[in-house]
Design a protein around this motif. Structure first.
Motif, short mmCIF file in Angstrom:
data_model
loop_
_atom_site.label_atom_id
_atom_site.label_comp_id
_atom_site.label_asym_id
_atom_site.label_seq_id
_atom_site.Cartn_x
_atom_site.Cartn_y
_atom_site.Cartn_z
N VAL A 1 0.85 -1.20 0.00
CA VAL A 1 0.00 0.00 0.00
C VAL A 1 0.88 1.24 0.00
CG1 VAL A 1 -1.67 1.33 1.36
CG2 VAL A 1 -1.92 -1.16 1.14
N LEU A 2 0.46 2.26 -0.74
CA LEU A 2 1.13 3.55 -0.75
C LEU A 2 0.22 4.60 -0.13
CD1 LEU A 2 3.48 5.41 -1.65
CD2 LEU A 2 2.27 5.71 -3.82
N LEU A 3 0.74 5.31 0.87
CA LEU A 3 0.02 6.42 1.50
C LEU A 3 0.78 7.71 1.21
CD1 LEU A 3 -0.78 4.87 5.00
CD2 LEU A 3 -2.27 4.94 3.00
N GLN A 4 0.13 8.65 0.58
CA GLN A 4 0.75 9.95 0.29
C GLN A 4 -0.04 11.04 0.99
OE1 GLN A 4 2.19 11.27 -3.78
NE2 GLN A 4 0.42 12.61 -3.59
N GLY A 5 0.66 11.86 1.75
CA GLY A 5 -0.03 12.93 2.46
C GLY A 5 0.95 14.00 2.90
N PRO A 6 0.45 15.13 3.34
CA PRO A 6 1.32 16.25 3.74
C PRO A 6 2.15 15.89 4.95
CG PRO A 6 -0.96 16.69 4.36
CD PRO A 6 -0.99 15.46 3.51
N PRO A 7 3.28 16.57 5.12
CA PRO A 7 4.13 16.26 6.28
C PRO A 7 3.46 16.66 7.58
CG PRO A 7 4.92 18.23 5.12
CD PRO A 7 3.84 17.64 4.27
N GLY A 8 3.79 15.90 8.63
CA GLY A 8 3.36 16.28 9.97
C GLY A 8 1.94 15.96 10.34
N CYS A 9 1.21 15.19 9.52
CA CYS A 9 -0.19 14.93 9.84
C CYS A 9 -0.38 13.65 10.65
CB CYS A 9 -1.05 14.90 8.57
SG CYS A 9 -0.69 13.53 7.46
N GLY A 10 0.69 12.87 10.86
CA GLY A 10 0.59 11.68 11.69
C GLY A 10 0.42 10.38 10.93
N LYS A 11 0.72 10.38 9.62
CA LYS A 11 0.54 9.17 8.80
C LYS A 11 1.34 7.99 9.34
CE LYS A 11 2.41 11.03 5.19
NZ LYS A 11 2.83 12.29 5.81
N THR A 12 2.64 8.22 9.51
CA THR A 12 3.52 7.12 9.86
C THR A 12 3.19 6.53 11.22
OG1 THR A 12 5.28 8.17 8.56
CG2 THR A 12 5.93 6.46 10.10
N GLU A 13 2.92 7.37 12.20
CA GLU A 13 2.62 6.86 13.53
C GLU A 13 1.33 6.04 13.53
OE1 GLU A 13 4.54 6.78 16.19
OE2 GLU A 13 6.02 7.65 14.82
N LEU A 14 0.33 6.50 12.77
CA LEU A 14 -0.92 5.75 12.71
C LEU A 14 -0.71 4.39 12.03
CD1 LEU A 14 -3.94 5.62 13.23
CD2 LEU A 14 -4.32 6.76 11.03
N HIS B 1 6.95 -15.10 5.91
CA HIS B 1 5.97 -14.58 6.88
C HIS B 1 5.79 -13.06 6.79
CE1 HIS B 1 6.16 -18.59 8.56
NE2 HIS B 1 7.46 -18.46 8.76
N LEU B 2 6.05 -12.51 5.62
CA LEU B 2 5.82 -11.07 5.40
C LEU B 2 4.36 -10.90 5.00
CD1 LEU B 2 6.80 -8.18 5.19
CD2 LEU B 2 7.63 -8.69 2.88
N ARG B 3 3.60 -10.14 5.78
CA ARG B 3 2.16 -10.05 5.59
C ARG B 3 1.71 -8.75 4.94
NH1 ARG B 3 -0.63 -11.40 11.16
NH2 ARG B 3 -2.40 -10.59 9.95
N ALA B 4 2.49 -7.69 5.02
CA ALA B 4 2.06 -6.42 4.44
C ALA B 4 3.26 -5.50 4.31
CB ALA B 4 0.97 -5.76 5.30
N GLN B 5 3.16 -4.59 3.34
CA GLN B 5 4.15 -3.52 3.19
C GLN B 5 3.40 -2.21 3.00
OE1 GLN B 5 7.77 -4.34 0.75
NE2 GLN B 5 6.64 -6.14 0.07
N ILE B 6 3.78 -1.20 3.76
CA ILE B 6 3.13 0.10 3.68
C ILE B 6 4.22 1.14 3.40
CG2 ILE B 6 1.56 1.73 4.76
CD1 ILE B 6 0.39 -1.07 4.59
N ALA B 7 4.11 1.82 2.28
CA ALA B 7 5.02 2.90 1.93
C ALA B 7 4.35 4.23 2.22
CB ALA B 7 5.43 2.82 0.46
N VAL B 8 5.08 5.14 2.84
CA VAL B 8 4.54 6.45 3.24
C VAL B 8 5.41 7.53 2.61
CG1 VAL B 8 3.88 7.91 5.18
CG2 VAL B 8 3.82 5.42 5.43
N GLN B 9 4.77 8.50 1.98
CA GLN B 9 5.54 9.55 1.30
C GLN B 9 4.78 10.87 1.31
OE1 GLN B 9 5.94 7.97 -2.74
NE2 GLN B 9 4.25 9.24 -3.44
N ASN B 10 5.52 11.93 0.99
CA ASN B 10 4.94 13.27 0.82
C ASN B 10 4.68 13.54 -0.66
OD1 ASN B 10 7.28 14.33 3.29
ND2 ASN B 10 5.10 14.01 3.62
N PRO B 11 3.74 14.44 -0.96
CA PRO B 11 3.49 14.79 -2.37
C PRO B 11 4.62 15.66 -2.92
CG PRO B 11 2.17 16.17 -0.93
CD PRO B 11 2.84 15.16 -0.04
#
Length: 619
Positions: free
Chosen positions: A309-322, A408-418
């Motif tokens: 999954v790829l999550l793109q959002g502005p910096p500082g909104c709490g994406k990675t911690e969530l 046993h790898l079940r998911a990968q989440i990539a987090v980035q800024n626009p």
């Protein structure tokens, strides 16, 4: 979904399935697809096969499924050339001579090329490899040798190269006739692979024939954009009840538009909504515009289905911690975490000579072991260097590292800024559509999608209530974009230390800070009279009287009704629960049309709260 995963999920499809059915996707004559026939012929002839086709049409998936079915005694050695570094295939290393006992220099090949049984070598995306790798690959393609090693002697029964000819995705073109004269070349389209058969098996009991007919009715340009791989992702999101557009990739930060090019080469009318609506109708499902709590929902789906999954959002909104918190809840342990700006190749794996005379890759300890794993790739579009990103791409695309499957790898989440935020360019890398389509779901995250407010309230209590009231009511949309949740936390900490609040905002240089006035916040901290949910609850009798007067004056309410409504609509769930008695008394006196808005677009937990409140009013 990777090619290997698709083949594994389908198992061994029956040869009687219509592999090359009509363009409308209905069942065609029995028999293998054109690509499958070519694979068998090249293996029988002992010739190198070169295959060109658009990205995402099922080239690699066909190899995985067909070799397992048609050549059960052989194994497929898959080499993603775009992700190779020069020492992955061949390296000179000192080894001890078994006869003399002296140290001598020998060429060691990657251990995957010595599987101990007949194998077919598939070199994928060879034109995306660097110059050194290109030279090694050409020796393999021309002579079936690598350095001093004869691949036939090692058990190789077939060599294939698969590529996309698009210059937007490749770094080279083969033009040397001495090389071109060594290979048999096949150009294919989506109709020459077995992707329909794979999707039909994967998404039972859905009848996908209407979807295939819709796809076949599109123009060639639109079919290239909505490739079978992308269509697979659209179907995967539809199956989970997510917006279908999440299956469309983010290319350079922008959602792929399904638009035909105009006469001038520019994109024409955007048909994305129309086409996705037709897909949803064909499946008999709804295509929601939005869902509540999207980040947590998609991360949980990734764990269930082994998604990237790829999550793109502005910096500082709490994406990675969530993301990390949700993965921790689902796994029962912390996910693996990598920040790309500081990740080296050696943090992932390192090649070492083995006692058997091959080149083995030693994986980082965190990738091994029987525990369930999930990976968070933070700052995904800010890699430290190309070599590290190449290794990363192998993991995200094939769920393997240096050719070794990560167990046993079940998911990968990539987090980035626009690429751009608040009109300013971010220092992020570009991607191409082949890379972008590797994600099953790609989300553009907004700050309101992250429940960071609740976290602030739980951690900082009344001070958090004060800054959130200011953030919601005292500044405009532009100001809220500048003041991220990360900034709000800094403001709280500065206030508690008695330091100037301005220091906590973004510094732009030359003495300039983010253009957001802080006077109202300072007044709130100093005790200026304000109205928030705390104040409503503290003086609920007076506010109840005000609402009664407003209701008596007009069925639409009055200014006091609007004030209470705005406060309730913006309140966090924890605040509503804390002041439930006051909320129940006040909401009973609001116009019905205002009460109805509390259920629209709310999370499941908020809807449950309001439903309970409204049911209590009836009693």
């Amino acid at each position: 979904m990777t090619a290997q995963h698709m083949a594994e999920e389908q198992g061994q499809p029956s040869r009687t399935a219509g592999a090359r059915g009509p363009a409308d996707g209905s069942r065609g004559p029995a028999g293998p697809s054109r690509l499958e026939t070519f694979i068998d012929a090249m293996i029988d002839m002992g010739q190198t096969g070169q295959i060109f086709g658009e990205h995402g049409i099922g080239k690699t998936a066909t190899f995985f499924s067909h070799i397992a079915r048609a050549h059960p005694d052989a194994t497929l050695v898959y080499v993603p050339a775009a992700n190779l570094t020069p020492d992955d295939l061949l390296v000179n290393a000192p080894v001890r001579d078994p006869h003399t006992g002296e140290l001598v220099l020998r060429q060691l090949v990657m251990s995957q090329l010595k599987p101990g049984r007949p194998f077919v070598l598939l070199v994928d995306d060879s034109l995306q490899a660097g110059e050194t790798i290109q030279s090694q690959l050409m020796q393999i393609a021309c002579n079936w040798t690598l350095g001093e090693h004869d691949l036939r002697a090692l058990g190789c029964i077939g060599v294939f190269l698969t590529d996309n000819e698009s210059l937007a995705e490749t770094s080279a073109r083969r033009s040397d006739l001495a090389l071109l004269d060594r290979m048999v070349t096949l150009r294919i389209t989506a109709n020459d692979t077995a992707w329909r058969r794979h999707l039909t098996a994967k998404y039972r009991p859905w009848d996908l024939r209407p979807v295939f007919s819709l796809w076949a009715s599109l123009s060639p340009a639109l079919r290239e954009l909505l490739s079978p791989r992308t269509l697979d992702h659209v179907l995967a999101n539809a199956k989970e009840g997510f917006p279908l557009r999440w299956g469309l990739p983010l290319v350079d930060g922008e959602r792929l538009r399904l638009a035909e090019p105009g006469p001038d080469g520019r994109p024409g009318k955007n048909r994305t909504a129309e086409i996705l609506d037709r897909v949803a109708q064909s499946l008999g499902v709804t295509d929601p515009r939005r869902i509540s709590d999207p980040v947590r929902q998609v991360v949980r789906a990734a764990l269930r289905n082994r998604w990237t999954v790829l999550l793109q959002g502005p910096p500082g909104c709490g994406k990675t911690e969530l993301v990390r918190e949700t993965l921790r809840e689902g796994l029962g342990r912390d996910p693996l975490y990598f920040s790309l700006p500081v990740t080296n190749v050696e943090d992932l794996c390192a090649p070492i000579p083995s006692a058997g005379g091959t080149l083995d890759n030693l994986l980082a300890a965190k990738f091994t072991g029987p525990e369930p794993k999930a990976i968070v790739w933070d700052e995904y579009n800010r890699p430290k260097d190309k070599a590290a990103f190449a290794k990363l791409m192998e993991i995200t695309q094939e769920w393997s590292l240096a050719g070794r499957r990560i167990e046993h790898l079940r998911a990968q989440i990539a987090v980035q800024n626009p690429p751009y935020h608040l009109g300013r360019k971010m220092l992020v890398a570009r991607n191409n559509i082949a890379q972008a389509t590797r994600f099953t779901a790609s989300l553009q995250v907004e700050p309101e999608d992250i429940p960071a407010n609740e976290w602030l309230l739980a951690r900082y209590g009344p001070d958090a209530e004060t800054v959130l009231e200011w953030w919601k009511h005292d500044i405009d949309d532009d100001g809220r974009a500048w003041i991220t949740k990360r900034t709000l936390e800094r403001l709280i900490k500065l206030h508690r230390r008695g330091l100037p609040l301005e220091m906590g905002t973004v510094y732009l240089g030359d003495g300039e800070y983010a253009p957001v006035p802080l006077t109202a916040l300072m007044d709130r901290f100093k005790g200026r009279p304000v109205t928030g949910l705390r104040e409503l609850a503290r003086d609920v009798d007076a506010w109840e009287a005000r609402l009664r007067r407003a209701a008596a004056h007009s069925s639409e309410g009055g200014d006091d009704s609007d004030v209470v409504h705005q406060i309730l609509a913006n309140a966090e769930l924890s605040q509503l629960k804390k002041h439930r008695a006051a909320v129940s008394r006040l909401v009973a006196l609001l116009p019905a049309k205002l009460r109805a808005t509390y259920l629209v677009g709310a999370s499941a937990q908020q809807q449950r709260f309001w439903t309970e409140v409204f049911m209590a009013l009836r009693r």
